[in-house]
Design a protein around this motif. Structure first.
Motif, mmCIF file in Angstrom:
data_model
loop_
_atom_site.group_PDB
_atom_site.id
_atom_site.type_symbol
_atom_site.label_atom_id
_atom_site.label_comp_id
_atom_site.label_asym_id
_atom_site.label_seq_id
_atom_site.Cartn_x
_atom_site.Cartn_y
_atom_site.Cartn_z
ATOM 1 N N VAL A 64 31.828 34.205 37.289
ATOM 2 C CA VAL A 64 31.681 35.641 37.440
ATOM 3 C C VAL A 64 30.226 35.918 37.801
ATOM 4 O O VAL A 64 29.298 35.312 37.240
ATOM 5 C CB VAL A 64 32.078 36.390 36.145
ATOM 6 C CG1 VAL A 64 31.259 35.934 34.950
ATOM 7 C CG2 VAL A 64 31.947 37.893 36.335
ATOM 8 N N ARG A 91 27.231 38.916 38.559
ATOM 9 C CA ARG A 91 26.792 40.298 38.391
ATOM 10 C C ARG A 91 25.481 40.479 39.151
ATOM 11 O O ARG A 91 24.743 39.508 39.362
ATOM 12 C CB ARG A 91 26.613 40.630 36.907
ATOM 13 C CG ARG A 91 27.880 40.414 36.081
ATOM 14 C CD ARG A 91 27.694 40.829 34.628
ATOM 15 N NE ARG A 91 28.848 40.448 33.818
ATOM 16 C CZ ARG A 91 29.982 41.142 33.752
ATOM 17 N NH1 ARG A 91 30.093 42.264 34.447
ATOM 18 N NH2 ARG A 91 30.992 40.718 33.001
ATOM 19 N N GLY A 145 25.547 33.098 38.363
ATOM 20 C CA GLY A 145 26.957 33.040 38.012
ATOM 21 C C GLY A 145 27.182 32.427 36.637
ATOM 22 O O GLY A 145 26.480 31.507 36.231
ATOM 23 N N GLN A 185 39.793 34.319 30.853
ATOM 24 C CA GLN A 185 38.656 35.225 31.019
ATOM 25 C C GLN A 185 38.666 35.870 32.398
ATOM 26 O O GLN A 185 38.292 37.038 32.548
ATOM 27 C CB GLN A 185 37.346 34.468 30.796
ATOM 28 C CG GLN A 185 37.126 34.022 29.365
ATOM 29 C CD GLN A 185 35.892 33.146 29.228
ATOM 30 O OE1 GLN A 185 35.602 32.322 30.084
ATOM 31 N NE2 GLN A 185 35.172 33.306 28.127
ATOM 32 N N ALA A 186 39.096 35.109 33.410
ATOM 33 C CA ALA A 186 39.168 35.665 34.755
ATOM 34 C C ALA A 186 40.149 36.829 34.817
ATOM 35 O O ALA A 186 39.868 37.873 35.424
ATOM 36 C CB ALA A 186 39.569 34.575 35.744
ATOM 37 N N LEU A 239 38.622 39.874 33.195
ATOM 38 C CA LEU A 239 37.589 40.507 34.019
ATOM 39 C C LEU A 239 38.192 41.229 35.221
ATOM 40 O O LEU A 239 37.654 42.239 35.677
ATOM 41 C CB LEU A 239 36.583 39.449 34.491
ATOM 42 C CG LEU A 239 35.657 38.901 33.400
ATOM 43 C CD1 LEU A 239 34.895 37.676 33.908
ATOM 44 C CD2 LEU A 239 34.678 39.980 32.956
ATOM 45 N N PRO A 246 36.395 44.765 34.565
ATOM 46 C CA PRO A 246 35.170 44.015 34.863
ATOM 47 C C PRO A 246 33.963 44.495 34.071
ATOM 48 O O PRO A 246 33.013 43.739 33.885
ATOM 49 C CB PRO A 246 34.980 44.244 36.364
ATOM 50 C CG PRO A 246 35.660 45.549 36.624
ATOM 51 C CD PRO A 246 36.828 45.608 35.689
ATOM 52 N N ALA A 254 30.500 43.668 39.749
ATOM 53 C CA ALA A 254 30.771 42.267 39.396
ATOM 54 C C ALA A 254 31.909 41.729 40.270
ATOM 55 O O ALA A 254 32.815 42.462 40.680
ATOM 56 C CB ALA A 254 31.127 42.154 37.926
ATOM 57 N N LEU A 263 34.264 37.773 41.212
ATOM 58 C CA LEU A 263 34.652 36.458 40.698
ATOM 59 C C LEU A 263 34.880 35.477 41.840
ATOM 60 O O LEU A 263 35.273 35.865 42.944
ATOM 61 C CB LEU A 263 35.944 36.550 39.867
ATOM 62 C CG LEU A 263 35.867 37.038 38.426
ATOM 63 C CD1 LEU A 263 35.479 38.520 38.365
ATOM 64 C CD2 LEU A 263 37.210 36.836 37.733
ATOM 65 N N ARG A 288 35.974 42.095 45.184
ATOM 66 C CA ARG A 288 35.642 41.634 43.841
ATOM 67 C C ARG A 288 36.184 40.250 43.523
ATOM 68 O O ARG A 288 36.057 39.786 42.389
ATOM 69 C CB ARG A 288 36.191 42.627 42.804
ATOM 70 C CG ARG A 288 35.511 43.982 42.798
ATOM 71 C CD ARG A 288 36.039 44.852 41.657
ATOM 72 N NE ARG A 288 36.035 44.109 40.409
ATOM 73 C CZ ARG A 288 37.056 44.124 39.554
ATOM 74 N NH1 ARG A 288 38.159 44.782 39.824
ATOM 75 N NH2 ARG A 288 36.979 43.433 38.426
ATOM 76 N N LEU A 289 36.797 39.581 44.500
ATOM 77 C CA LEU A 289 37.428 38.293 44.195
ATOM 78 C C LEU A 289 37.404 37.366 45.405
ATOM 79 O O LEU A 289 37.741 37.785 46.520
ATOM 80 C CB LEU A 289 38.885 38.522 43.756
ATOM 81 C CG LEU A 289 39.709 37.267 43.452
ATOM 82 C CD1 LEU A 289 39.131 36.520 42.254
ATOM 83 C CD2 LEU A 289 41.168 37.630 43.211
#
Length: 338
Positions: free
Chosen positions: A21, A23, A28, A35-36, A39, A43, A48, A50, A123-124
Motif C-alpha cells: 500500500v 500513501r 510502500g 489487509q488489501a 484497504l 482506504p 492511497a 495498492l 487506486r489499484l
C-alpha cells in the motif's frame, strides 16, 4: 494483530505473492490479502493506492481475483486468450497491460521470455504471472528499498523502465560478443562464429517480436486516456514508451548487423571453398598428362612406340614434363584471376 507467518499463509491461500500500500510521500508498506481487501473498502486516505502481485499458477488465484477485486471481465479474457503481444490498452475504466519479460533466474540474465498481465486503476494495480520475472523483481526491490511512488501509473512506468534497462543490458552484452566476432573476422580468423551468431540472432529476434509494444494500442490509449489519468501520468507513460521504442530500434539495428556479419562470413567461407576446389582441380590437371601417357604405354598390345629405342624412357620423360609445364602454366594463370 496477525503474525507474519499468518500473513504469508493467508497470501499463499489466495495466490498473492506480495502486496504493498502506498500513501503520498511515504514508502510502500507490505500487506497481505485480507489487509488489501480492508484497504480497498476503506482506504482511510483518498490518495492511497495498492499494488497486488498474483501467482497465476496458484489454483485459487483467479477465483480470488474475480470474487474479491473489482476487475473488468476483459482482464480475465486476456488471461485466457493466450495472446502474448505486448500492449497497453484502455478497457472500461481501467488500463490493461500485457508485458513480456525475461524470466528471473537467481539473478542471472535469461533468454527465456514469459508474460505479465496487469490491470491498472487509480487506486489499484494488479499484476499476475506464471513464472518469476526479472523486471517485477527489480520493481519489488525498489519498493523494499523505500522508493516512493505517487500513482499506479508510476509503478507501471517503473516496470517498463526496469524491463528497458534489462533489455539494454542484453543488447550491450550481445554487442560486445558481436564486436569480438567482427574483430576475428577482420583478422582472418574464422572459427565456429556462425553458430554463435545464429544463436544470438535467434534470441534477439524473439525478444524483438515479444517485447516490442504495439504502437496502435498505445496510440489509442494516449488519444483517449481514462478520466482518472493525470496529465503527469500521460506524460510519463509517453516518455517511457518512447524510450522503450529507442531500445527496440537498437535491438533491430543489432539484428541487422549480425545478419550482415553472417553474410560476410558465409562469403569468405565460400571463397575459401572455391580456392580449395580450384587447387584440387590444378592438381588433377597437372597429373593428367602422365596418367594419359602411362595408360597408353601400359597397354599389353603390339606396336608400342619407343619400346626398342634405348632413349625411349627419356623421350617420354621430356614429353610428360613439357605437357605438365604447359598445363601448370595455364592453371596458375587462371588461379591469379580468383
Amino acid at each position: 494483530m496477525i503474525t507474519t507467518q499468518g500473513h504469508q499463509q493467508d497470501a499463499d491461500l489466495n495466490g498473492l505473492l506480495y502486496g504493498f500500500v502506498f500513501r503520498p510521500g511515504q514508502p510502500g508498506r507490505e500487506i497481505d490479502s485480507s489487509q488489501a481487501l480492508e484497504l480497498l473498502l476503506d482506504p482511510g486516505d483518498p490518495e492511497a493506492f495498492l499494488w497486488l502481485h498474483m501467482n497465476l499458477a496458484h489454483a485459487a488465484c483467479e477465483r480470488w481475483m474475480k470474487g474479491s477485486l473489482d476487475l473488468p471481465e476483459t482482464f480475465f479474457e486476456t488471461l485466457r486468450e493466450g495472446s502474448r503481444s505486448t500492449r497497453i490498452e484502455h478497457a472500461d475504466t481501467a488500463l490493461l497491460a500485457v508485458v513480456n519479460d525475461v524470466v528471473f533466474n537467481f539473478g542471472l540474465v535469461s533468454s527465456d521470455v514469459s508474460t505479465l498481465w496487469a490491470c491498472v486503476r487509480r487506486r489499484l494495480l494488479v499484476s499476475a504471472r506464471l513464472q518469476p520475472l526479472h523486471s517485477v523483481d527489480r520493481l519489488r526491490s525498489s519498493v523494499k528499498r523505500g522508493e516512493r511512488f505517487a500513482s499506479t501509473i508510476e509503478l507501471l512506468v517503473h516496470l517498463l523502465g526496469d524491463q528497458g534497462d534489462l533489455l539494454t543490458q542484453i543488447v550491450r552484452e550481445t554487442t560486445m560478443n558481436v564486436d569480438r566476432i567482427e574483430d576475428q573476422l577482420l583478422s582472418q580468423r574464422l572459427s565456429d562464429n556462425r553458430a554463435d551468431l545464429s544463436a544470438m540472432r535467434r534470441v534477439l529476434v524473439r525478444l524483438q517480436r515479444l517485447l516490442a509494444l504495439e504502437p496502435g494500442s498505445l496510440l489509442r490509449l494516449l488519444n483517449r486516456p481514462p478520466d482518472w489519468l493525470r496529465e503527469e501520468d500521460i506524460r510519463q507513460l509517453r516518455a517511457a514508451t518512447e524510450e522503450f521504442s529507442v531500445i527496440i530500434n537498437d535491438l533491430t539495428a543489432l539484428v541487422e548487423r549480425i545478419k550482415l556479419l553472417q553474410e560476410e562470413i558465409a562469403a569468405k567461407l565460400t571463397e575459401e571453398n572455391n580456392r580449395t576446389l580450384f587447387t584440387l582441380t590444378v592438381v588433377t590437371v597437372l597429373a593428367l598428362p602422365i596418367n594419359i601417357i602411362a595408360g597408353f604405354f601400359g597397354m599389353n598390345v603390339g606396336g608400342v612406340p619407343l619400346s626398342d629405342d634405348p632413349h625411349g624412357f627419356w623421350v617420354l620423360v621430356v614429353l610428360v614434363a613439357t605437357f605438365t609445364a604447359l598445363a601448370g602454366r595455364w592453371a596458375f594463370r587462371k588461379r591469379g584471376d580468383y
